[in-house]
Design an enzyme around this catalytic site. Structure first.
Site, short mmCIF file in Angstrom:
data_model
loop_
_atom_site.label_atom_id
_atom_site.label_comp_id
_atom_site.label_asym_id
_atom_site.label_seq_id
_atom_site.Cartn_x
_atom_site.Cartn_y
_atom_site.Cartn_z
N HIS A 25 -1.12 1.11 -9.89
CA HIS A 25 -1.94 0.32 -8.96
C HIS A 25 -2.73 -0.75 -9.71
O HIS A 25 -3.96 -0.86 -9.58
CB HIS A 25 -2.89 1.24 -8.18
CG HIS A 25 -3.32 0.65 -6.87
ND1 HIS A 25 -3.61 1.41 -5.75
CD2 HIS A 25 -3.53 -0.64 -6.48
CE1 HIS A 25 -3.98 0.63 -4.75
NE2 HIS A 25 -3.94 -0.63 -5.17
N VAL A 26 -2.01 -1.55 -10.46
CA VAL A 26 -2.64 -2.60 -11.27
C VAL A 26 -2.15 -4.00 -10.94
O VAL A 26 -2.46 -4.96 -11.65
CB VAL A 26 -2.41 -2.33 -12.79
CG1 VAL A 26 -3.15 -1.07 -13.22
CG2 VAL A 26 -0.92 -2.21 -13.11
N ARG A 72 0.85 -1.19 0.00
CA ARG A 72 0.00 0.00 0.00
C ARG A 72 0.89 1.24 0.00
O ARG A 72 1.97 1.26 0.59
CB ARG A 72 -0.94 0.02 1.21
CG ARG A 72 -2.15 -0.89 1.06
CD ARG A 72 -3.08 -0.40 -0.03
NE ARG A 72 -4.27 -1.23 -0.23
CZ ARG A 72 -4.38 -2.18 -1.14
NH1 ARG A 72 -3.36 -2.45 -1.94
NH2 ARG A 72 -5.51 -2.86 -1.27
N ASP A 124 4.00 0.10 -7.47
CA ASP A 124 2.65 -0.02 -8.00
C ASP A 124 1.65 0.79 -7.19
O ASP A 124 0.54 1.03 -7.65
CB ASP A 124 2.23 -1.50 -8.02
CG ASP A 124 0.87 -1.70 -8.67
OD1 ASP A 124 0.73 -1.36 -9.86
OD2 ASP A 124 -0.06 -2.18 -7.98
N GLU A 164 -2.50 8.96 -4.93
CA GLU A 164 -2.87 8.33 -6.20
C GLU A 164 -4.03 9.10 -6.83
O GLU A 164 -4.99 9.42 -6.14
CB GLU A 164 -3.27 6.86 -5.97
CG GLU A 164 -2.11 6.00 -5.50
CD GLU A 164 -2.46 4.52 -5.40
OE1 GLU A 164 -3.61 4.15 -5.74
OE2 GLU A 164 -1.60 3.73 -4.99
#
Length: 323
Positions: free
Chosen positions: A284-285, A236, A260, A265
């Site tokens: 974030h994938v 995270r 990621d 974000e």
């Protein structure tokens, strides 16, 4: 027959459009409500025994008999575990282990890209430049490297198992898990992080965002890291302080990073990490992959069956720790 009411909270994902009908067919004791607005959700919660989704404090105040809340993610967004929810007697479950394979594969792809210097070559390709680097020191030998996995839950354990197949020495730290873990040379309690950082060529963050992990990898700990180490974050965003990472990369104390998830974000377009040749950014994938929605439905369905039968739920969360 006694009926149990479950509310699917808005906003609704088109991918879950048939969940209401499927739940009611599979669990006849269940009445599923699907309010379209927050005001309708507040009314539905007044008679709800259970809910699925995010329940902010203003909605929770309407839930007079709520006993179970199913989060829609393994690691819900910041603010999900607000003080009122933590204090409430409602049990919370999450979607733990529904996309372990996808996240672990993404983590390994990032690790191998860093180890082989692919960020630089990707940038050279964009400029149609043939620029081989023949320096052996530009490549990290996976069979001679030590990887530190921070968080040995389902994802971290799978990352360690995959890395071990390359001959990498894998060590880990975890707040809950101890004892032998396949692929790991050792797993220490969370307070062993500072001891293991100086020996790790790769530091891979897989822990959830909790009060204890926020800012876990900051300037002090980056200074403890082995010179030339790489950092990978697929846990995270708030775990890793981005300003401190930029500083550690700028002084070349760290050799590179692959991220990621981020403190903010989307990552702002003017952030210096976008332009660094030693950094890989994915938006974030890591959890993207086939069957994700069906796996999430399977958790919700299993817990719905258990709930109406008065049995223990799966994926229970310690609300005070957010996971």
């Amino acid at each position: 027959m006694s009926r149990t009411t479950l509310v699917l909270l808005p906003p609704h994902d088109p991918a879950t459009a048939d969940w209401r009908a499927r739940l009611e067919e599979a669990v006849p004791e269940l009445v599923v409500l699907e309010p379209g607005t927050l005001s309708e959700a507040a009314q539905a919660l007044a008679e709800a025994d259970a809910a699925y989704g995010t329940l902010p404090a203003d909605l929770l105040a309407h839930a007079g008999r709520l006993r179970w809340l199913q989060a829609a993610q393994a690691g819900p967004p910041p603010g999900f575990y607000h003080p009122a929810l933590v204090a409430h007697p409602v049990q919370v479950t999450n979607m733990r282990d529904t996309y372990t394979d996808h996240v672990a594969a993404h983590a390994l792809a990032l690790v191998l890209a860093l180890a082989r210097g692919l960020p630089r070559y990707a940038r050279e390709q964009a400029g149609a430049r043939w620029a081989p680097d023949w320096d052996p020191g530009a490549v990290l030998s996976m069979g001679e490297a030590t990887a530190l996995v921070v968080g040995v839950g389902a994802v971290g354990a799978e990352v360690g198992r995959l890395l071990a197949a390359f001959g990498t020495r894998v060590v880990g730290v975890d707040a809950r898990r101890g004892g032998p873990v396949p692929g790991f040379a050792e797993v220490l309690p969370a307070d062993g992080l500072d001891r293991l950082l100086p020996e790790a060529d790769l530091v891979i963050l897989t822990v959830p965002h909790t009060p204890a992990t926020e800012g876990l990898l900051d300037a002090r700990r980056m200074a403890l890291a082995k010179p030339g180490a790489y950092v990978v974050n697929i846990g995270r965003g708030p775990i890793l302080r981005l300003d401190d990472l930029v500083a550690a990369l700028s002084t070349e104390h760290l050799a590179g990073a692959a991220l990621d998830v981020f403190e903010t974000e989307p990552l702002p377009a003017d952030h210096p990490l976008w332009r660094r040749p030693d950094v890989i950014i994915t938006p974030h994938v890591a959890g993207v992959g086939p069957h994700a929605d069906e796996r999430r439905f399977a958790v919700l369905l299993e817990n719905a069956r258990r709930f109406v039968a008065g049995r223990e739920l799966i994926n229970l969360v310690d609300k005070s720790e957010w996971y």
